[in-house]
Every structure is written in structure tokens, then in C-alpha cells.
Design an enzyme around this catalytic site. Structure first.
Site, PDB file in Angstrom:
ATOM      1  N   HIS A 101       0.793  -1.222   0.000  1.00 22.66           N
ATOM      2  CA  HIS A 101       0.000   0.000   0.000  1.00 22.66           C
ATOM      3  C   HIS A 101       0.831   1.280   0.000  1.00 22.66           C
ATOM      4  O   HIS A 101       0.290   2.365  -0.206  1.00 22.66           O
ATOM      5  CB  HIS A 101      -0.996   0.005   1.161  1.00 22.66           C
ATOM      6  CG  HIS A 101      -2.348   0.524   0.768  1.00 22.66           C
ATOM      7  ND1 HIS A 101      -3.514   0.184   1.422  1.00 22.66           N
ATOM      8  CD2 HIS A 101      -2.731   1.348  -0.243  1.00 22.66           C
ATOM      9  CE1 HIS A 101      -4.542   0.785   0.842  1.00 22.66           C
ATOM     10  NE2 HIS A 101      -4.087   1.501  -0.166  1.00 22.66           N
ATOM     11  N   ASP A 128      -9.928  -0.404   3.320  1.00 19.21           N
ATOM     12  CA  ASP A 128      -8.784  -0.998   3.998  1.00 19.21           C
ATOM     13  C   ASP A 128      -9.175  -1.348   5.429  1.00 19.21           C
ATOM     14  O   ASP A 128     -10.064  -0.718   6.010  1.00 19.21           O
ATOM     15  CB  ASP A 128      -7.644   0.033   4.013  1.00 19.21           C
ATOM     16  CG  ASP A 128      -6.270  -0.546   4.315  1.00 19.21           C
ATOM     17  OD1 ASP A 128      -6.183  -1.622   4.926  1.00 19.21           O
ATOM     18  OD2 ASP A 128      -5.279   0.111   3.950  1.00 19.21           O
ATOM     19  N   HIS A 130      -6.943  -0.893   7.679  1.00 15.82           N
ATOM     20  CA  HIS A 130      -6.060   0.018   8.413  1.00 15.82           C
ATOM     21  C   HIS A 130      -6.186   1.440   7.888  1.00 15.82           C
ATOM     22  O   HIS A 130      -6.423   1.655   6.702  1.00 15.82           O
ATOM     23  CB  HIS A 130      -4.606  -0.438   8.263  1.00 15.82           C
ATOM     24  CG  HIS A 130      -4.375  -1.873   8.628  1.00 15.82           C
ATOM     25  ND1 HIS A 130      -4.526  -2.906   7.707  1.00 15.82           N
ATOM     26  CD2 HIS A 130      -4.018  -2.454   9.791  1.00 15.82           C
ATOM     27  CE1 HIS A 130      -4.263  -4.056   8.302  1.00 15.82           C
ATOM     28  NE2 HIS A 130      -3.959  -3.821   9.568  1.00 15.82           N
ATOM     29  N   ASP A 132      -3.649   3.686   7.924  1.00 14.11           N
ATOM     30  CA  ASP A 132      -2.385   4.034   7.261  1.00 14.11           C
ATOM     31  C   ASP A 132      -2.074   5.520   7.368  1.00 14.11           C
ATOM     32  O   ASP A 132      -1.644   6.151   6.399  1.00 14.11           O
ATOM     33  CB  ASP A 132      -2.419   3.591   5.790  1.00 14.11           C
ATOM     34  CG  ASP A 132      -2.434   2.070   5.652  1.00 14.11           C
ATOM     35  OD1 ASP A 132      -2.109   1.380   6.634  1.00 14.11           O
ATOM     36  OD2 ASP A 132      -2.773   1.580   4.556  1.00 14.11           O
ATOM     37  N   HIS A 145       4.261   1.057   4.453  1.00 11.18           N
ATOM     38  CA  HIS A 145       2.893   0.827   3.960  1.00 11.18           C
ATOM     39  C   HIS A 145       1.842   1.263   4.982  1.00 11.18           C
ATOM     40  O   HIS A 145       0.653   1.309   4.647  1.00 11.18           O
ATOM     41  CB  HIS A 145       2.681  -0.619   3.507  1.00 11.18           C
ATOM     42  CG  HIS A 145       2.551  -1.626   4.602  1.00 11.18           C
ATOM     43  ND1 HIS A 145       1.970  -2.863   4.418  1.00 11.18           N
ATOM     44  CD2 HIS A 145       2.932  -1.614   5.902  1.00 11.18           C
ATOM     45  CE1 HIS A 145       1.993  -3.554   5.537  1.00 11.18           C
ATOM     46  NE2 HIS A 145       2.572  -2.829   6.451  1.00 11.18           N
ATOM     47  N   ASP A 231      -7.452  -2.307  -0.723  1.00  8.36           N
ATOM     48  CA  ASP A 231      -6.508  -3.224  -0.096  1.00  8.36           C
ATOM     49  C   ASP A 231      -7.191  -4.582   0.046  1.00  8.36           C
ATOM     50  O   ASP A 231      -8.362  -4.656   0.438  1.00  8.36           O
ATOM     51  CB  ASP A 231      -6.122  -2.660   1.279  1.00  8.36           C
ATOM     52  CG  ASP A 231      -4.983  -3.402   1.951  1.00  8.36           C
ATOM     53  OD1 ASP A 231      -4.999  -4.646   1.985  1.00  8.36           O
ATOM     54  OD2 ASP A 231      -4.083  -2.731   2.499  1.00  8.36           O
ATOM     55  N   ASP A 233      -6.929  -6.608   2.354  1.00  7.09           N
ATOM     56  CA  ASP A 233      -7.400  -6.860   3.718  1.00  7.09           C
ATOM     57  C   ASP A 233      -8.649  -6.068   4.088  1.00  7.09           C
ATOM     58  O   ASP A 233      -9.171  -6.212   5.195  1.00  7.09           O
ATOM     59  CB  ASP A 233      -6.286  -6.665   4.753  1.00  7.09           C
ATOM     60  CG  ASP A 233      -5.884  -5.215   4.991  1.00  7.09           C
ATOM     61  OD1 ASP A 233      -6.662  -4.296   4.679  1.00  7.09           O
ATOM     62  OD2 ASP A 233      -4.770  -5.005   5.515  1.00  7.09           O
ATOM     63  N   GLU A 276      -1.681  -4.863  -1.887  1.00  8.06           N
ATOM     64  CA  GLU A 276      -1.395  -5.806  -0.791  1.00  8.06           C
ATOM     65  C   GLU A 276      -1.724  -7.248  -1.132  1.00  8.06           C
ATOM     66  O   GLU A 276      -1.816  -8.090  -0.236  1.00  8.06           O
ATOM     67  CB  GLU A 276      -2.088  -5.385   0.513  1.00  8.06           C
ATOM     68  CG  GLU A 276      -1.579  -4.072   1.090  1.00  8.06           C
ATOM     69  CD  GLU A 276      -0.213  -4.173   1.790  1.00  8.06           C
ATOM     70  OE1 GLU A 276       0.270  -5.298   1.998  1.00  8.06           O
ATOM     71  OE2 GLU A 276       0.352  -3.110   2.105  1.00  8.06           O
TER      72      GLU A 276
END
Length: 311
Positions: A101, A128, A130, A132, A145, A231, A233, A276
């Protein structure tokens, strides 16, 4: 993105140095093998594959313990920014095939430069687990990332990677959906900077459709360009296991497709990251196929168009 005469530019980013583990560099190849070019061609788009970016490490960037592999990530950021900007300026839709990412440091910055030239703001939809939004001094790991949103918002200028006078994204124009893993200091930063965060509880309570429609309404009202960063995830690990940062309780297959269908219907998306994907951790290419399916939905493929898969 309803204009089928539009060109889509695939930009491969075999970058894994931002993630702290190997595997993401194989992501672009996996997405190509899963048929992303053919899927978009079948929808009537002209697909231009620009190949993979492979910049040499940037010798001018310092070694930083809290920003690991900065010379490699920084070199990629410069190359991605230039390639994304060029593709968008030519009237194409850049689709970044990642790669971890940290590539969004370049793709979003390139789209911000393009948007500034058009005299329009850039909004970012960040799908995502997260946020980030770390900087080197707040990151628990030092893996870059976890820093791209802070970087393209101008809140993590930890090295002269891109020009200081480049356009930044207003944090209030960043919409994060599916969030379910945020560091303590990062939580304060996203609150202080007024990032729009819709975590999984918000999705459970309000529904994915209503949240995405609200975001699209804001984008339309601002006459903005919209960059989507997806992403792996973001999805529940049961749907897409091929990622190094699995967090249980993610979006379902159907929720993710609903987002993509609403994005397509809006006609507002200007660029896309697919990030990712770690084929080394995947189950026989399942996550790569899911990401290609989602990209196809964003470009206009309907559920009724999908063949039934054999057992």
C-alpha cells in the site's frame, strides 16, 4: 466510468519493501494471470498495459530506522507519481497493480497533480482494514505501507521524496471504509485531521450502501475526481486470504461488489489501486481472482453477467 471508449492503463508496481515481508512484488503478475486485462477488454474498454515499474533505489534518500527501505519506496513513489500523472493527463484511467500500500504515496500524489491542473479537488476512497495515517515517529513497525495517507495529505514529510510544493489531499476529503485496526497514536491523528472514518461497526449499523451513497454525494457536490484504493485486507480473510495483514471481520464478497457497482453507476472514479495482494499467502489464486472480479464490477460488470463457477 460508463464511457466504454475510455482507455484503462494498467501500471504494474512490484513493490514489497514497504510492507516488511516478501510476496507483494508478485502481485502484479498474479493479477495479470487472473485475467484483469481480458476482464476489462470484455467490458468494452481499451486496455493499455504499461508493464511494471522497476526504478533503481534512490541514492539521495537517507536511511531511516523508522521508515524502512526508504530508498526503494521513495524511488517507486517518484516513478508511480510520474506514470500515474502521465496516464491520467492522457485521458486514461490509471489502474495500479500492487504491490504493497505504500504505492499510494505515488498514485494519489500523481492524481492530485492532475486534479490541480484541472482546477478540481481530489477525494480518496480508502477501502482498507487500516487507516495508514502513521508517520515515522508514530509507526510501531517503521514499515512505510502504514504511512501513505499521512504522506499524500502532507502530514508525513519525512524525506524529500516528492517536491514540497506539490498538491496535497485535504484529509477531510479522505473517506476510509472498513477500518478495524488502528494504532493508538494513529487514532488521534485521524481525529485531529478530520479524516472521515467508517469502521466495521458503522457498516453494520448503517449499511454499506447508504455509506457509499453519502460519500459519492459529497464527491459529486465538490465536482471532485475520485481515487479508489482497494486493499485486499478490506475483505474478510475468508473471502481473500492472500494478504500479509489479515484482520478478521472484514467486508463480505457481496458488500465489496455493492461498493464497486455503486462506484460504477456514479461515473465518478478517476483512478484505482489494487494493493497488498501476496500470492505466496493465497489459496490457489483465489484472492487475485476476487480482486479482478471487483475491478470488473467497478468498470461495469453486473452480477447477471457472471457465469456460474463449477464446484
Amino acid at each position: 466510468m460508463s464511457n466504454k471508449s475510455k482507455t484503462v492503463s494498467l501500471i504494474g508496481v512490484p513493490l514489497e519493501e514497504g510492507s516488511g515481508r516478501g510476496g507483494c512484488a508478485m502481485g502484479p503478475a498474479a493479477l495479470r494471470i487472473a485475467g484483469i486485462a481480458q476482464a476489462l477488454c470484455d467490458l468494452g474498454y481499451t486496455v493499455e498495459d504499461r508493464g511494471d515499474l522497476r526504478p533503481a533505489a534512490a541514492r539521495d534518500l537517507p536511511e531511516m530506522e523508522r521508515a524502512r527501505k526508504l530508498d526503494v519506496v521513495g524511488a517507486f513513489t517518484r516513478a508511480i507519481e510520474a506514470e500515474t500523472y502521465e496516464a491520467a493527463s492522457e485521458g486514461s484511467v490509471p489502474v495500479l497493480l500492487g504491490g504493497d500500500h505504500s504505492l499510494s504515496m505515488g498514485s494519489v500524489s500523481g492524481m492530485a497533480r492532475h486534479a490541480q491542473e484541472l482546477g478540481r479537488p481530489l477525494f480518496v476512497l480508502w477501502l482498507d482494514a487500516h487507516s495508514d495515517f502513521n508517520a515515522p515517529d508514530t509507526s510501531p513497525s517503521g514499515n512505510i505501507h502504514g504511512m501513505p495517507v499521512a504522506f499524500f495529505c502532507g502530514k508525513a514529510e519525512f524525506a524529500p521524496i516528492l517536491p514540497k510544493d506539490r498538491p496535497f489531499v485535504d484529509p477531510r476529503n479522505v473517506y476510509q471504509v472498513g477500518i478495524r485496526s488502528v494504532d493508538e497514536e494513529e487514532r488521534r491523528l485521524i481525529s485531529d485531521n478530520e479524516v472521515n472514518v467508517f469502521d466495521m461497526r458503522a457498516i453494520d449499523e448503517d449499511g454499506m450502501g447508504s455509506i457509499i451513497k453519502r460519500i459519492l454525494s459529497d464527491v459529486r457536490a465538490a465536482d471532485a475526481l475520485l481515487h479508489v484504493s482497494l486493499d485486499v485486507d478490506f475483505l474478510d480473510p475468508d473471502v481473500a486470504p492472500g494478504v500479509g495483514t489479515t484482520v478478521p471481520g472484514g467486508a463480505t464478497f457481496r458488500e465489496a461488489h455493492l461498493i464497486m457497482e455503486l462506484l460504477h453507476d456514479s461515473g465518478l472514479v478517476s483512478s484505482l489501486d489494487l494493493v497488498e495482494l501476496n500470492p505466496f499467502l493465497d489459496d490457489r489464486g483465489r484472492s487475485a481472482r476476487v480482486m479482478v472480479d471487483l475491478a470488473a464490477s467497478l468498470f461495469g460488470k453486473r452480477i447477471l453477467d457472471r457465469p456460474t463457477r463449477g464446484a
